[in-house]
Design a protein around this motif. Sequence first.
Motif, PDB file in Angstrom:
ATOM      1  N   LYS A  81      22.418  24.225   6.722  1.00  0.00           N
ATOM      2  CA  LYS A  81      22.466  23.976   5.282  1.00  0.00           C
ATOM      3  C   LYS A  81      21.721  22.684   4.928  1.00  0.00           C
ATOM      4  N   GLU A  82      21.728  21.746   5.901  1.00  0.00           N
ATOM      5  CA  GLU A  82      21.096  20.454   5.676  1.00  0.00           C
ATOM      6  C   GLU A  82      20.656  19.888   7.020  1.00  0.00           C
ATOM      7  N   ILE A  83      19.551  19.185   7.033  1.00  0.00           N
ATOM      8  CA  ILE A  83      19.074  18.556   8.267  1.00  0.00           C
ATOM      9  C   ILE A  83      19.548  17.100   8.269  1.00  0.00           C
ATOM     10  N   LYS A  84      20.602  16.850   9.058  1.00  0.00           N
ATOM     11  CA  LYS A  84      21.177  15.504   9.126  1.00  0.00           C
ATOM     12  C   LYS A  84      20.786  14.767  10.401  1.00  0.00           C
ATOM     13  N   ARG A  85      20.565  15.508  11.492  1.00  0.00           N
ATOM     14  CA  ARG A  85      20.202  14.885  12.776  1.00  0.00           C
ATOM     15  C   ARG A  85      19.070  15.672  13.407  1.00  0.00           C
ATOM     16  N   MET A  92      19.942  27.501  17.636  1.00  0.00           N
ATOM     17  CA  MET A  92      19.612  26.362  16.790  1.00  0.00           C
ATOM     18  C   MET A  92      18.095  26.285  16.642  1.00  0.00           C
ATOM     19  N   PRO A  93      17.594  25.764  15.510  1.00  0.00           N
ATOM     20  CA  PRO A  93      16.140  25.785  15.273  1.00  0.00           C
ATOM     21  C   PRO A  93      15.386  24.720  16.057  1.00  0.00           C
ATOM     22  N   SER A  94      14.174  25.075  16.449  1.00  0.00           N
ATOM     23  CA  SER A  94      13.319  24.158  17.204  1.00  0.00           C
ATOM     24  C   SER A  94      11.867  24.509  16.979  1.00  0.00           C
ATOM     25  N   ILE A  95      11.016  23.475  16.935  1.00  0.00           N
ATOM     26  CA  ILE A  95       9.566  23.639  16.817  1.00  0.00           C
ATOM     27  C   ILE A  95       8.922  22.929  17.995  1.00  0.00           C
ATOM     28  N   LEU A  96       8.111  23.647  18.745  1.00  0.00           N
ATOM     29  CA  LEU A  96       7.509  23.117  19.964  1.00  0.00           C
ATOM     30  C   LEU A  96       6.061  22.732  19.732  1.00  0.00           C
ATOM     31  N   LEU A  97       5.685  21.556  20.230  1.00  0.00           N
ATOM     32  CA  LEU A  97       4.287  21.143  20.257  1.00  0.00           C
ATOM     33  C   LEU A  97       3.755  21.406  21.665  1.00  0.00           C
ATOM     34  N   LYS A 147       9.401  12.921   6.636  1.00  0.00           N
ATOM     35  CA  LYS A 147       9.809  14.269   6.196  1.00  0.00           C
ATOM     36  C   LYS A 147      11.317  14.351   5.997  1.00  0.00           C
ATOM     37  N   TYR A 148      12.052  13.787   6.937  1.00  0.00           N
ATOM     38  CA  TYR A 148      13.513  13.866   6.895  1.00  0.00           C
ATOM     39  C   TYR A 148      14.081  12.458   6.646  1.00  0.00           C
ATOM     40  N   LYS A 149      13.860  11.965   5.437  1.00  0.00           N
ATOM     41  CA  LYS A 149      14.198  10.575   5.105  1.00  0.00           C
ATOM     42  C   LYS A 149      15.684  10.267   5.234  1.00  0.00           C
ATOM     43  N   ASN A 150      16.526  11.255   4.990  1.00  0.00           N
ATOM     44  CA  ASN A 150      17.969  11.031   5.018  1.00  0.00           C
ATOM     45  C   ASN A 150      18.617  11.436   6.343  1.00  0.00           C
ATOM     46  N   ALA A 151      17.810  11.803   7.311  1.00  0.00           N
ATOM     47  CA  ALA A 151      18.345  12.257   8.605  1.00  0.00           C
ATOM     48  C   ALA A 151      18.251  11.163   9.654  1.00  0.00           C
ATOM     49  N   GLU A 152      19.141  11.247  10.630  1.00  0.00           N
ATOM     50  CA  GLU A 152      19.047  10.397  11.816  1.00  0.00           C
ATOM     51  C   GLU A 152      18.026  11.028  12.761  1.00  0.00           C
ATOM     52  N   ILE A 153      17.035  10.268  13.177  1.00  0.00           N
ATOM     53  CA  ILE A 153      16.016  10.753  14.109  1.00  0.00           C
ATOM     54  C   ILE A 153      16.323  10.166  15.480  1.00  0.00           C
ATOM     55  N   ILE A 154      16.536  11.037  16.452  1.00  0.00           N
ATOM     56  CA  ILE A 154      16.891  10.617  17.812  1.00  0.00           C
ATOM     57  C   ILE A 154      15.732  10.979  18.739  1.00  0.00           C
ATOM     58  N   CYS A 212      23.309  18.403  16.729  1.00  0.00           N
ATOM     59  CA  CYS A 212      22.103  18.129  15.942  1.00  0.00           C
ATOM     60  C   CYS A 212      21.686  19.385  15.192  1.00  0.00           C
ATOM     61  N   ASP A 213      20.793  19.231  14.241  1.00  0.00           N
ATOM     62  CA  ASP A 213      20.414  20.340  13.363  1.00  0.00           C
ATOM     63  C   ASP A 213      19.039  20.928  13.667  1.00  0.00           C
ATOM     64  N   LEU A 214      18.196  20.164  14.346  1.00  0.00           N
ATOM     65  CA  LEU A 214      16.812  20.595  14.556  1.00  0.00           C
ATOM     66  C   LEU A 214      16.210  19.825  15.716  1.00  0.00           C
TER      67      LEU A 214
END
Length: 387
Positions: free
Chosen positions: A173-177, A280-285, A202-209, A261-263
Motif C-alpha cells: 500500500k505504501e513504500i516505507k522501507r 515481495m516486489p523487487s527490481i534487479l539491475l 524517488k522514495y523521499k519518505n522511506a527508509e533506504i537500507i 521491507c516493502d521493496l
Amino acid sequence: MNKNNKKYFIALTGAKKNVGDFLITGRAIELLEHIAPEYEYVLHPHWEKIEDIEFINNSEGIIILGGPGFQMNMYPGVYKLTDSLRDIKVPIHTLGTGWKGVPGDKTTERLYHFTNSAQQMLDTMNDTTAGMSCRDYQTKRALINNGYNNVTMTGCPVWYDIESLGKKFTAPKEIKRVVYTPAQDETFSEQSIEVLGFLINKYKNAEIIVSFHRGIGVVDEFTPKSDAENTKKLADKAEKMGAKVVDVSYNRAKLDFYDDCDLHVGYRVHAHIYFLSKRMPSILLHEDGRGNGVSEALESPGVNAYKLSRLYSNIFRIFNKNKGVLSIYRKFAFKVNGNINNDMERIINNIENTNYQVFDKVSRHIDKQYHVMEDFIKKITKKNVGW
C-alpha cells in the motif's frame, strides 16, 4: 561424514562469505530434506578437494547446490572434487546451477566455451539419468550450444521458500522501507551511487537500507584489497547521503529484516530472488548474465546496468564457442549504462501504474516451476521414477 548411518549425498556448497551463497545452501538443503527426507545431505566446500574417495563412492552421489557453477573452467577451477574424475563412481548432479556469462547477451551465449577439463565433468553429468539442473534458460542454451542436451531448467533453489509456495502476491500500500544492494563489480561503483541518489529522491519518505552481501571494507581470505576499498567507499557515500548501511555477510539470518521491507532494488541476484520468493516486489539491475538469466526465467522486472554496441554484437555473433573471441567482444562491446536512472524511472512508473501486477505473475510462475524442481529432485534421489 554421515552421522546416522543413513544413506547420504555429498552436497557441495559455495558458502564462503557472500550471504547469497549461504541462502542458496540453506534453501537447497530445505528442498532436499522436504522432498527426500530419507537421505542425509553432507555439506562439503566446493573449493576444497574431497580426499576420501571411499567417502565419495559410498554415497548416493554428489549434488552441487546452485550458484554460478557452469563457468568455463568449472573443473577444477570452481569444483576441486578429486584429481581424477575417473575415481568417482557415483553420479554428480547440479541443482539449479547457473552460468557466469559476461556481458550476458545472445552473443555471449554463442561464444561461451568450456575448457577440456570442464567438458570432462560436463560429459559425466550429461550421461546420468537425471542429467543437469540449471537455474535459467540462458544457462540451458549455453550448455546446449556446447553439446549438452540433458538439461532441465528447474530454477534456482532460492526461488522456493517452502512456506511461501502457493501464496498470492499482495501489492504494498505504501513504500516505507527500501532495501538497496549496490553492485559488487567496481565497474559499476559510480553507477551504484547514482542509483542510490535516484532512490533517495524517488522514495523521499522511506527508509533506504543499503545492504552489502559480501561485507564492507574488510580484507580477508575471500576479499581482495580493491574490493574492500570499493565497498568502504560505497558505504561511506551512502551514509553521507542519509541511507542506513548494513553488512549481511557470512550469515543467512542477517537477511531476516528483509521480510519487514516493502521493496528491493539493486544488483544482488539473491536479494532479488529472496524478495520474489517471499511474494515481495523487487527490481534487479543486471551486471551480467547472472542477472539477465533470472529476469528472463522469471519474467521479473530488470534493467541492464550495461550497454552493448549493436554493431559489435552483430559482428561477433558470427563466431561460435570461442573463449578468446568472447574476451575481445567484452572489451569492445561493453560499456556502463549512462541512462540507468531514466530506465529505472520508466520501469518503476510502469510497475506502479499497473499496481504491481507483474509480481503476481512471477509468484504464479514460481509455483508452477516448483513442480519441475520437485520432479528433478525425485529423479536424483530415485523416488517414483522406476529405479
